[in-house]
Design a protein around this motif. Structure first.
Motif, mmCIF file in Angstrom:
data_model
loop_
_atom_site.group_PDB
_atom_site.id
_atom_site.type_symbol
_atom_site.label_atom_id
_atom_site.label_comp_id
_atom_site.label_asym_id
_atom_site.label_seq_id
_atom_site.Cartn_x
_atom_site.Cartn_y
_atom_site.Cartn_z
ATOM 1 N N SER A 3 0.808 -1.225 0.000
ATOM 2 C CA SER A 3 0.000 0.000 0.000
ATOM 3 C C SER A 3 0.843 1.277 0.000
ATOM 4 O O SER A 3 0.418 2.295 -0.553
ATOM 5 C CB SER A 3 -0.935 0.007 1.206
ATOM 6 N N ARG A 4 2.056 1.232 0.611
ATOM 7 C CA ARG A 4 2.904 2.426 0.685
ATOM 8 C C ARG A 4 4.363 2.043 0.444
ATOM 9 O O ARG A 4 5.198 2.102 1.365
ATOM 10 C CB ARG A 4 2.757 3.104 2.055
ATOM 11 N N PRO A 5 4.692 1.617 -0.768
ATOM 12 C CA PRO A 5 6.050 1.099 -1.017
ATOM 13 C C PRO A 5 7.156 2.118 -0.793
ATOM 14 O O PRO A 5 8.181 1.796 -0.189
ATOM 15 C CB PRO A 5 5.985 0.643 -2.488
ATOM 16 N N LEU A 6 6.967 3.349 -1.266
ATOM 17 C CA LEU A 6 8.027 4.343 -1.108
ATOM 18 C C LEU A 6 8.227 4.714 0.357
ATOM 19 O O LEU A 6 9.365 4.912 0.804
ATOM 20 C CB LEU A 6 7.711 5.589 -1.930
ATOM 21 N N PRO A 51 10.113 -3.974 -1.473
ATOM 22 C CA PRO A 51 9.352 -4.237 -2.700
ATOM 23 C C PRO A 51 9.759 -5.539 -3.372
ATOM 24 O O PRO A 51 8.931 -6.178 -4.037
ATOM 25 C CB PRO A 51 9.671 -3.023 -3.583
ATOM 26 N N ALA A 52 11.009 -5.966 -3.206
ATOM 27 C CA ALA A 52 11.440 -7.234 -3.792
ATOM 28 C C ALA A 52 10.677 -8.400 -3.180
ATOM 29 O O ALA A 52 10.333 -9.366 -3.877
ATOM 30 C CB ALA A 52 12.943 -7.417 -3.607
ATOM 31 N N GLY A 53 10.416 -8.336 -1.866
ATOM 32 C CA GLY A 53 9.657 -9.390 -1.224
ATOM 33 C C GLY A 53 8.232 -9.482 -1.738
ATOM 34 O O GLY A 53 7.735 -10.575 -2.057
ATOM 35 N N ALA A 54 7.565 -8.336 -1.839
ATOM 36 C CA ALA A 54 6.199 -8.322 -2.379
ATOM 37 C C ALA A 54 6.192 -8.770 -3.841
ATOM 38 O O ALA A 54 5.296 -9.507 -4.276
ATOM 39 C CB ALA A 54 5.608 -6.921 -2.244
ATOM 40 N N PHE A 55 7.200 -8.334 -4.596
ATOM 41 C CA PHE A 55 7.315 -8.727 -6.003
ATOM 42 C C PHE A 55 7.507 -10.235 -6.133
ATOM 43 O O PHE A 55 6.869 -10.883 -6.979
ATOM 44 C CB PHE A 55 8.488 -7.983 -6.644
ATOM 45 N N ALA A 56 8.373 -10.816 -5.309
ATOM 46 C CA ALA A 56 8.636 -12.252 -5.373
ATOM 47 C C ALA A 56 7.383 -13.059 -5.060
ATOM 48 O O ALA A 56 7.094 -14.064 -5.721
ATOM 49 C CB ALA A 56 9.758 -12.617 -4.405
ATOM 50 N N LEU A 57 6.621 -12.627 -4.063
ATOM 51 C CA LEU A 57 5.404 -13.338 -3.681
ATOM 52 C C LEU A 57 4.361 -13.261 -4.788
ATOM 53 O O LEU A 57 3.737 -14.268 -5.156
ATOM 54 C CB LEU A 57 4.856 -12.760 -2.383
#
Length: 223
Positions: A33-36, A144-150
């Protein structure tokens, strides 16, 4: 170590592991929801004392590891079967003979892109790439890499093992995931480099392509 010290260590370990059940979804939600803001948070927390860091979330590398673990577990739960790397007994793949080692290998794969992005930021800022300077942007990129991987693992699973409708959902999810991840990187470079959209897009594109290319080449060594 006496028996009471052993019990105390087990007590602390149990609490730490069980707390992941609370803080993993919290960290995931905040990242999506708030990556940055989470990337800035990762940077700022490193300035605190070690015992005060990441008190209400998971640390970025741990979040990336657990995201890969969840993605891997989802694949096993839905009958993904034995991974070809684990099944292979040739070349470097012979060393990856268990799911635990496969998880560590995936952690390396998904850490390469954050590392390249972090290095690209330092280059863009004209700062020397040192261990001390590289750590904050790398930690920021782990969220963000973790969310991207999932999301990537889930979309690929739907595309390969689901019915036709699920494959369409998986394909759409893959496109959205890639677009969202790239957009976050562009915004991140634009904020920290204080440059225009075109320059930020260039840095993000080069770093992502370079990191993914390196990951693919590295992965080919195990096939």
């Amino acid at each position: 170590m006496n028996f009471m010290q052993l019990l105390q260590s087990l007590d602390n370990l149990l609490y730490e592991v069980m707390s992941w059940l609370v803080f993993f979804p919290i960290t995931l939600w905040r990242t999506v929801s708030r990556p940055l803001q989470m990337m800035e948070y990762a940077d700022s927390e490193l300035k605190d004392r070690p015992e005060r860091q990441y008190e209400d979330t998971l640390s970025p590398p741990l979040f990336l590891l657990l995201a890969l673990l969840v993605s891997h577990s989802i694949g096993l739960a839905f009958g993904e079967g034995v991974n070809p790397i684990v099944a292979s007994k040739t070349g470097l793949a012979a060393y990856i003979d268990s799911d635990g080692k496969l998880l560590l290998l995936r952690l390396v794969f998904f850490s390469i892109v954050p590392l390249m992005l972090a290095a690209a930021l330092l280059i863009g800022l004209r700062q020397p790439v040192t261990r001390e300077r590289l750590k904050p942007p790398f930690y920021a990129q782990c969220y963000p890499a973790g969310a991207f991987a999932l999301a990537l693992g889930t979309s690929v699973l739907l595309m390969h093992d689901g019915p036709d409708r699920a494959k369409l959902v998986g394909g759409a999810m893959l496109v959205v995931t890639l677009a969202a991840y790239f957009s976050v990187q562009v915004a991140w470079f634009r904020r920290y480099l204080k440059r225009g959209l075109l320059v930020a897009t260039g840095y993000a594109a080069v770093a992502l392509v370079g990191g993914m290319t390196f990951s693919i080449v590295f992965g080919l060594l195990f096939t």
